[in-house]
Design a protein around this motif. Structure first.
Motif, PDB file in Angstrom:
ATOM      1  N   GLU A   1     -33.950  -2.020 -40.056  1.00  0.00           N
ATOM      2  CA  GLU A   1     -32.909  -1.151 -39.501  1.00  0.00           C
ATOM      3  C   GLU A   1     -33.437   0.185 -38.983  1.00  0.00           C
ATOM      4  OE1 GLU A   1     -31.339  -4.364 -41.673  1.00  0.00           O
ATOM      5  OE2 GLU A   1     -32.565  -2.762 -42.542  1.00  0.00           O
ATOM      6  N   LEU A   2     -34.713   0.447 -39.129  1.00  0.00           N
ATOM      7  CA  LEU A   2     -35.283   1.689 -38.612  1.00  0.00           C
ATOM      8  C   LEU A   2     -35.072   1.822 -37.105  1.00  0.00           C
ATOM      9  CD1 LEU A   2     -38.615   1.805 -40.644  1.00  0.00           C
ATOM     10  CD2 LEU A   2     -36.664   3.366 -40.889  1.00  0.00           C
ATOM     11  N   THR A   3     -35.176   0.715 -36.402  1.00  0.00           N
ATOM     12  CA  THR A   3     -34.980   0.739 -34.952  1.00  0.00           C
ATOM     13  C   THR A   3     -33.587   1.219 -34.600  1.00  0.00           C
ATOM     14  OG1 THR A   3     -36.599  -1.019 -34.608  1.00  0.00           O
ATOM     15  CG2 THR A   3     -34.990  -0.687 -32.864  1.00  0.00           C
ATOM     16  N   SER A   4     -32.567   0.655 -35.238  1.00  0.00           N
ATOM     17  CA  SER A   4     -31.191   1.079 -34.974  1.00  0.00           C
ATOM     18  C   SER A   4     -30.991   2.532 -35.367  1.00  0.00           C
ATOM     19  CB  SER A   4     -30.195   0.208 -35.749  1.00  0.00           C
ATOM     20  OG  SER A   4     -30.256  -1.116 -35.313  1.00  0.00           O
ATOM     21  N   GLY A   5     -31.563   2.929 -36.506  1.00  0.00           N
ATOM     22  CA  GLY A   5     -31.438   4.309 -36.950  1.00  0.00           C
ATOM     23  C   GLY A   5     -32.031   5.285 -35.952  1.00  0.00           C
ATOM     24  N   ALA A   6     -33.231   4.992 -35.464  1.00  0.00           N
ATOM     25  CA  ALA A   6     -33.872   5.865 -34.480  1.00  0.00           C
ATOM     26  C   ALA A   6     -33.058   5.923 -33.197  1.00  0.00           C
ATOM     27  CB  ALA A   6     -35.294   5.371 -34.192  1.00  0.00           C
ATOM     28  N   ASP A   7     -32.549   4.784 -32.768  1.00  0.00           N
ATOM     29  CA  ASP A   7     -31.735   4.723 -31.553  1.00  0.00           C
ATOM     30  C   ASP A   7     -30.476   5.581 -31.709  1.00  0.00           C
ATOM     31  OD1 ASP A   7     -31.348   3.187 -28.871  1.00  0.00           O
ATOM     32  OD2 ASP A   7     -29.417   2.976 -29.911  1.00  0.00           O
ATOM     33  N   LEU A   8     -29.802   5.463 -32.843  1.00  0.00           N
ATOM     34  CA  LEU A   8     -28.585   6.252 -33.086  1.00  0.00           C
ATOM     35  C   LEU A   8     -28.886   7.747 -33.114  1.00  0.00           C
ATOM     36  CD1 LEU A   8     -26.895   3.981 -35.758  1.00  0.00           C
ATOM     37  CD2 LEU A   8     -25.962   4.552 -33.496  1.00  0.00           C
ATOM     38  N   LEU A   9     -29.965   8.132 -33.733  1.00  0.00           N
ATOM     39  CA  LEU A   9     -30.315   9.554 -33.778  1.00  0.00           C
ATOM     40  C   LEU A   9     -30.564  10.097 -32.379  1.00  0.00           C
ATOM     41  CD1 LEU A   9     -30.531   9.291 -36.866  1.00  0.00           C
ATOM     42  CD2 LEU A   9     -32.593  10.666 -36.715  1.00  0.00           C
ATOM     43  N   LEU A  10     -31.381   9.400 -31.605  1.00  0.00           N
ATOM     44  CA  LEU A  10     -31.704   9.893 -30.269  1.00  0.00           C
ATOM     45  C   LEU A  10     -30.501   9.856 -29.336  1.00  0.00           C
ATOM     46  CD1 LEU A  10     -35.300   8.471 -29.918  1.00  0.00           C
ATOM     47  CD2 LEU A  10     -34.632  10.889 -30.058  1.00  0.00           C
ATOM     48  N   LYS A  11     -29.592   8.965 -29.577  1.00  0.00           N
ATOM     49  CA  LYS A  11     -28.381   8.876 -28.763  1.00  0.00           C
ATOM     50  C   LYS A  11     -27.424  10.022 -29.063  1.00  0.00           C
ATOM     51  CE  LYS A  11     -24.748   5.550 -27.639  1.00  0.00           C
ATOM     52  NZ  LYS A  11     -24.259   4.189 -27.908  1.00  0.00           N
ATOM     53  N   ASN A  12     -27.431  10.515 -30.306  1.00  0.00           N
ATOM     54  CA  ASN A  12     -26.403  11.460 -30.737  1.00  0.00           C
ATOM     55  C   ASN A  12     -26.891  12.862 -31.085  1.00  0.00           C
ATOM     56  OD1 ASN A  12     -23.898   9.758 -30.833  1.00  0.00           O
ATOM     57  ND2 ASN A  12     -25.296   8.495 -32.032  1.00  0.00           N
ATOM     58  N   ILE A  13     -28.178  13.055 -31.230  1.00  0.00           N
ATOM     59  CA  ILE A  13     -28.717  14.364 -31.603  1.00  0.00           C
ATOM     60  C   ILE A  13     -29.882  14.696 -30.669  1.00  0.00           C
ATOM     61  CG2 ILE A  13     -29.744  15.747 -33.459  1.00  0.00           C
ATOM     62  CD1 ILE A  13     -28.583  13.746 -35.472  1.00  0.00           C
ATOM     63  N   ASN A  14     -29.939  15.920 -30.200  1.00  0.00           N
ATOM     64  CA  ASN A  14     -31.032  16.358 -29.342  1.00  0.00           C
ATOM     65  C   ASN A  14     -32.264  16.607 -30.213  1.00  0.00           C
ATOM     66  OD1 ASN A  14     -32.598  17.302 -27.241  1.00  0.00           O
ATOM     67  ND2 ASN A  14     -31.713  19.343 -27.303  1.00  0.00           N
ATOM     68  N   LEU A  15     -33.182  15.675 -30.212  1.00  0.00           N
ATOM     69  CA  LEU A  15     -34.388  15.743 -31.030  1.00  0.00           C
ATOM     70  C   LEU A  15     -35.626  15.689 -30.155  1.00  0.00           C
ATOM     71  CD1 LEU A  15     -33.316  13.175 -33.772  1.00  0.00           C
ATOM     72  CD2 LEU A  15     -33.349  15.671 -33.989  1.00  0.00           C
ATOM     73  N   ASP A  16     -36.714  16.241 -30.680  1.00  0.00           N
ATOM     74  CA  ASP A  16     -37.992  16.177 -29.976  1.00  0.00           C
ATOM     75  C   ASP A  16     -38.820  14.977 -30.405  1.00  0.00           C
ATOM     76  OD1 ASP A  16     -37.974  18.699 -28.347  1.00  0.00           O
ATOM     77  OD2 ASP A  16     -37.570  19.509 -30.345  1.00  0.00           O
ATOM     78  N   ALA A  17     -38.578  14.476 -31.618  1.00  0.00           N
ATOM     79  CA  ALA A  17     -39.294  13.301 -32.122  1.00  0.00           C
ATOM     80  C   ALA A  17     -38.534  12.735 -33.316  1.00  0.00           C
ATOM     81  CB  ALA A  17     -40.714  13.662 -32.548  1.00  0.00           C
ATOM     82  N   VAL A  18     -38.695  11.442 -33.533  1.00  0.00           N
ATOM     83  CA  VAL A  18     -38.111  10.766 -34.695  1.00  0.00           C
ATOM     84  C   VAL A  18     -39.239  10.103 -35.471  1.00  0.00           C
ATOM     85  CG1 VAL A  18     -36.545   8.961 -35.506  1.00  0.00           C
ATOM     86  CG2 VAL A  18     -35.903  10.356 -33.547  1.00  0.00           C
ATOM     87  N   ILE A  19     -39.249  10.342 -36.772  1.00  0.00           N
ATOM     88  CA  ILE A  19     -40.226   9.737 -37.673  1.00  0.00           C
ATOM     89  C   ILE A  19     -39.525   8.614 -38.425  1.00  0.00           C
ATOM     90  CG2 ILE A  19     -41.705  10.125 -39.674  1.00  0.00           C
ATOM     91  CD1 ILE A  19     -41.659  13.154 -38.811  1.00  0.00           C
TER      92      ILE A  19
END
Length: 164
Positions: free
Chosen positions: A67-85
């Motif tokens: 589920e890390l893939t979905s989690g990263a996708d949701l974060l980048l879709k909804n929060i302005n981030l520079d990187a996701v770990i």
């Protein structure tokens, strides 16, 4: 084995840019929680130690490494981030499940990074046994969470450098 005696988290020979200007997401798999919590602590502390502001670090959990893939996708879709770990741990078992999960996560995280043109960092341990995971989550081989955080800082810096 080349890593038998080496702490893989030694960054003394590399320059690490300040993380102060960046916003990070951390997605942590709950499966193998003893290991993933140690990875998270390493990543979070490395970000803060290198200048990241705690209010600019967004932490979320997902059930497992798949589920890390979905989690990263949701974060980048909804929060302005520079990187996701992305932090997880998959330990080899008696079936091919290990191979399918590891392959899916690696490809999935790569696809999310390409989709958003943002660094998505693969901080997933793929070990043969529990001891190898312990050794890489704060044990004798360092902490893969530290490595993932340093990679996120460097990649966020690279992305900003290219834009300017």
């Amino acid at each position: 084995m080349a890593t038998q005696l080496k702490n893989l988290s030694d960054f003394s020979a590399t320059e690490i840019p300040s993380a102060a200007a960046y916003r990070f997401g951390i997605v942590v798999a709950e499966w193998n929680a003893e290991i993933t919590n140690a990875l998270y602590q390493g990543a979070y502390q490395s970000l803060v130690n290198n200048g990241a502001q705690p209010q600019n670090i967004y932490n979320y959990t997902v059930p497992g490494s798949f589920e890390l893939t979905s989690g990263a996708d949701l974060l980048l879709k909804n929060i302005n981030l520079d990187a996701v770990i992305c932090l997880g741990c998959v330990i080899q078992g008696e079936t091919k499940h290990f191979d399918f999960i590891c392959d899916a996560v690696a490809n999935g995280l790569t696809n999310v990074a390409i989709k958003y043109s943002k660094p998505v960092i693969f901080g997933v341990l793929t070990t043969d046994n529990q001891q190898q995971a312990i050794d890489r989550a704060g044990g004798k081989h360092g902490n893969k969470g530290d490595e993932a955080a340093i990679t996120a800082i460097k990649m966020a810096h690279l992305a900003k450098s290219i834009k300017t």
